[in-house]
Design a protein around this motif. Structure first.
Motif, PDB file in Angstrom:
ATOM      1  N   GLY A  67       1.012  -1.499  -0.031  1.00 39.75           N
ATOM      2  CA  GLY A  67      -0.627   0.240   0.375  1.00 39.75           C
ATOM      3  C   GLY A  67       0.726   1.690  -0.329  1.00 39.75           C
ATOM      4  N   TYR A  68      -0.118   2.664  -0.205  1.00 42.13           N
ATOM      5  CA  TYR A  68       1.186   3.760  -0.894  1.00 42.13           C
ATOM      6  C   TYR A  68       0.020   4.818   0.373  1.00 42.13           C
ATOM      7  N   ALA A  69       0.651   6.049   0.544  1.00 43.71           N
ATOM      8  CA  ALA A  69       0.021   6.943   0.670  1.00 43.71           C
ATOM      9  C   ALA A  69       0.949   8.239   0.632  1.00 43.71           C
ATOM     10  N   TYR A  70       0.874   9.274   1.031  1.00 42.98           N
ATOM     11  CA  TYR A  70       0.922  10.751   0.171  1.00 42.98           C
ATOM     12  C   TYR A  70      -0.204  11.858   0.883  1.00 42.98           C
ATOM     13  N   ALA A  71       0.286  13.287   1.142  1.00 45.94           N
ATOM     14  CA  ALA A  71      -0.040  14.128   1.899  1.00 45.94           C
ATOM     15  C   ALA A  71      -0.083  15.426   0.750  1.00 45.94           C
ATOM     16  N   SER A  72      -0.811  16.174   0.272  1.00 50.07           N
ATOM     17  CA  SER A  72      -0.777  16.689  -0.680  1.00 50.07           C
ATOM     18  C   SER A  72      -1.479  18.027  -0.225  1.00 50.07           C
ATOM     19  N   ASN A  73      -1.279  19.602  -1.009  1.00 49.14           N
ATOM     20  CA  ASN A  73      -1.635  19.689  -0.342  1.00 49.14           C
ATOM     21  C   ASN A  73      -3.793  20.720  -0.164  1.00 49.14           C
ATOM     22  N   TRP A  74      -4.479  21.084   0.833  1.00 46.93           N
ATOM     23  CA  TRP A  74      -6.048  20.484   0.329  1.00 46.93           C
ATOM     24  C   TRP A  74      -6.321  21.088  -0.197  1.00 46.93           C
ATOM     25  N   ARG A  75      -5.537  22.829  -0.031  1.00 46.54           N
ATOM     26  CA  ARG A  75      -5.952  23.099  -1.384  1.00 46.54           C
ATOM     27  C   ARG A  75      -5.100  24.681  -2.604  1.00 46.54           C
ATOM     28  N   PRO A  76      -4.521  24.746  -3.075  1.00 51.11           N
ATOM     29  CA  PRO A  76      -3.949  25.991  -3.337  1.00 51.11           C
ATOM     30  C   PRO A  76      -3.731  27.817  -2.747  1.00 51.11           C
ATOM     31  N   ARG A  77      -5.063  27.873  -2.494  1.00 47.64           N
ATOM     32  CA  ARG A  77      -4.541  29.033  -1.910  1.00 47.64           C
ATOM     33  C   ARG A  77      -4.072  28.933  -1.013  1.00 47.64           C
ATOM     34  N   PRO A  78      -2.934  30.595  -0.647  1.00 49.09           N
ATOM     35  CA  PRO A  78      -1.852  30.447   0.653  1.00 49.09           C
ATOM     36  C   PRO A  78      -2.973  30.945   1.845  1.00 49.09           C
ATOM     37  N   ALA A  79      -3.970  30.809   2.239  1.00 49.24           N
ATOM     38  CA  ALA A  79      -4.442  30.736   3.746  1.00 49.24           C
ATOM     39  C   ALA A  79      -4.334  29.253   3.823  1.00 49.24           C
ATOM     40  N   GLU A  85      -4.026  17.075   2.280  1.00 50.02           N
ATOM     41  CA  GLU A  85      -5.445  15.779   2.593  1.00 50.02           C
ATOM     42  C   GLU A  85      -4.419  14.448   2.976  1.00 50.02           C
ATOM     43  N   ASP A  86      -5.083  13.855   3.279  1.00 47.62           N
ATOM     44  CA  ASP A  86      -3.921  12.541   2.998  1.00 47.62           C
ATOM     45  C   ASP A  86      -4.659  11.099   2.080  1.00 47.62           C
ATOM     46  N   ASP A 109       2.925  11.762  11.366  1.00 46.39           N
ATOM     47  CA  ASP A 109       3.789  12.445  12.197  1.00 46.39           C
ATOM     48  C   ASP A 109       4.348  13.362  11.292  1.00 46.39           C
ATOM     49  N   GLN A 110       5.402  12.297   9.851  1.00 44.64           N
ATOM     50  CA  GLN A 110       5.621  13.107   9.284  1.00 44.64           C
ATOM     51  C   GLN A 110       4.790  14.911   8.896  1.00 44.64           C
ATOM     52  N   CYS A 111       3.541  14.590   8.599  1.00 49.72           N
ATOM     53  CA  CYS A 111       3.069  15.691   8.681  1.00 49.72           C
ATOM     54  C   CYS A 111       3.166  16.837   9.588  1.00 49.72           C
ATOM     55  N   THR A 112       2.834  16.424  10.607  1.00 51.07           N
ATOM     56  CA  THR A 112       3.156  17.266  11.628  1.00 51.07           C
ATOM     57  C   THR A 112       3.905  17.619  12.186  1.00 51.07           C
ATOM     58  N   ALA A 113       5.925  17.090  11.691  1.00 50.03           N
ATOM     59  CA  ALA A 113       7.015  17.149  11.519  1.00 50.03           C
ATOM     60  C   ALA A 113       7.019  18.594  10.716  1.00 50.03           C
ATOM     61  N   LEU A 114       6.471  18.432   9.519  1.00 51.08           N
ATOM     62  CA  LEU A 114       6.922  20.174   8.928  1.00 51.08           C
ATOM     63  C   LEU A 114       5.853  20.800   8.674  1.00 51.08           C
ATOM     64  N   GLY A 115       5.053  21.579  10.280  1.00 52.06           N
ATOM     65  CA  GLY A 115       4.481  22.158  10.848  1.00 52.06           C
ATOM     66  C   GLY A 115       3.076  21.437   9.967  1.00 52.06           C
ATOM     67  N   MET A 119      -5.374  17.660   9.241  1.00 51.43           N
ATOM     68  CA  MET A 119      -4.635  17.475   7.841  1.00 51.43           C
ATOM     69  C   MET A 119      -6.615  16.332   7.565  1.00 51.43           C
ATOM     70  N   VAL A 120      -7.158  16.759   6.919  1.00 47.40           N
ATOM     71  CA  VAL A 120      -8.204  15.975   6.203  1.00 47.40           C
ATOM     72  C   VAL A 120      -8.365  14.856   5.152  1.00 47.40           C
ATOM     73  N   ALA A 121      -9.561  13.913   5.195  1.00 49.38           N
ATOM     74  CA  ALA A 121      -9.222  13.337   4.050  1.00 49.38           C
ATOM     75  C   ALA A 121     -10.600  13.025   3.547  1.00 49.38           C
ATOM     76  N   VAL A 122     -10.981  13.166   1.838  1.00 50.44           N
ATOM     77  CA  VAL A 122     -11.715  13.667   1.456  1.00 50.44           C
ATOM     78  C   VAL A 122     -11.949  11.617   0.916  1.00 50.44           C
ATOM     79  N   ILE A 123     -12.494  11.320   1.895  1.00 47.24           N
ATOM     80  CA  ILE A 123     -13.358   9.746   1.141  1.00 47.24           C
ATOM     81  C   ILE A 123     -14.476   9.393   0.760  1.00 47.24           C
ATOM     82  N   GLY A 124     -13.716   8.399  -0.310  1.00 53.36           N
ATOM     83  CA  GLY A 124     -15.072   8.384  -1.360  1.00 53.36           C
ATOM     84  C   GLY A 124     -16.081   7.760  -1.596  1.00 53.36           C
TER      85      GLY A 124
END
Length: 175
Positions: A67-79, A85-86, A109-115, A119-124
């Motif tokens: 399996g695999y997992a990644y994080a991406s920006n929730w939305r592109p706007r600076p705020a 999003e996971d 943990d890794q996203c927390t360490a990045l500041g 985290m949002v999950a959009v579950i289909g």
């Protein structure tokens, strides 16, 4: 069954990630895509995640990616820059074997360490109860359901929104 190892993905893992994801695209409702992306596209997507400094992980057992997992920006706007999003996809034959429970805490943990602070999950599909249970077990709370927002396999599908704070969340201002 041997132990799962969670590690950063490598380019050599992309074909296996594409295989895992392709199954979900063709046979499931975890993704609202209808055509599986090819390896070149999956390579591009992984590179985009890494380029913005976010984690892209795999869980392997006996040298095989399960399996695999990644994080991406929730939305592109600076705020939104402190929110991610996971995404998690598990091999069809490894569902229920703890792969998601191995991946998601490391991603958190890794996203927390990045500041990152949220985290949002959009579950289909609201019928994705294993994913909903996994996220709840990792501290996510249900924040909403987008009813009948997608259409796949001849039926309307919901999207479930879950969220959790990372680190100190919104209790302090970001640096």
């Amino acid at each position: 069954m041997s132990e799962l190892i969670v590690r950063a993905s490598t380019e050599a893992d992309v074909a296996r990630c594409a295989e895992i994801y392709g199954h979900h695209v063709l046979h499931g409702t975890a993704s609202f895509e209808v055509d599986p992306p090819d390896i070149a596209e999956m390579t591009r997507r992984r590179a985009a995640v890494l380029e913005i400094g976010l984690p892209h992980l795999v869980a392997e057992r006996d040298g095989r990616v399960m399996g695999y997992a990644y994080a991406s920006n929730w939305r592109p706007r600076p705020a939104y820059r402190f929110s991610v999003e996971d995404s998690i996809y598990i091999d069809k034959d490894a569902v229920g074997q703890g792969v998601g429970r191995a991946l998601l805490p490391v991603l958190i943990d890794q996203c927390t360490a990045l500041g990152k602070r949220q985290m949002v999950a959009v579950i289909g599909d609201s019928a994705q109860t294993p994913s909903i249970r996994l996220h709840a077990a990792c501290g996510f709370e249900m924040v909403g359901t987008l009813k009948n927002i997608g259409f796949k396999f001849g039926r309307w599908l919901d999207s479930v929104l879950m969220q959790r704070e990372l680190g100190v969340g919104a209790t302090t201002l970001p640096p």
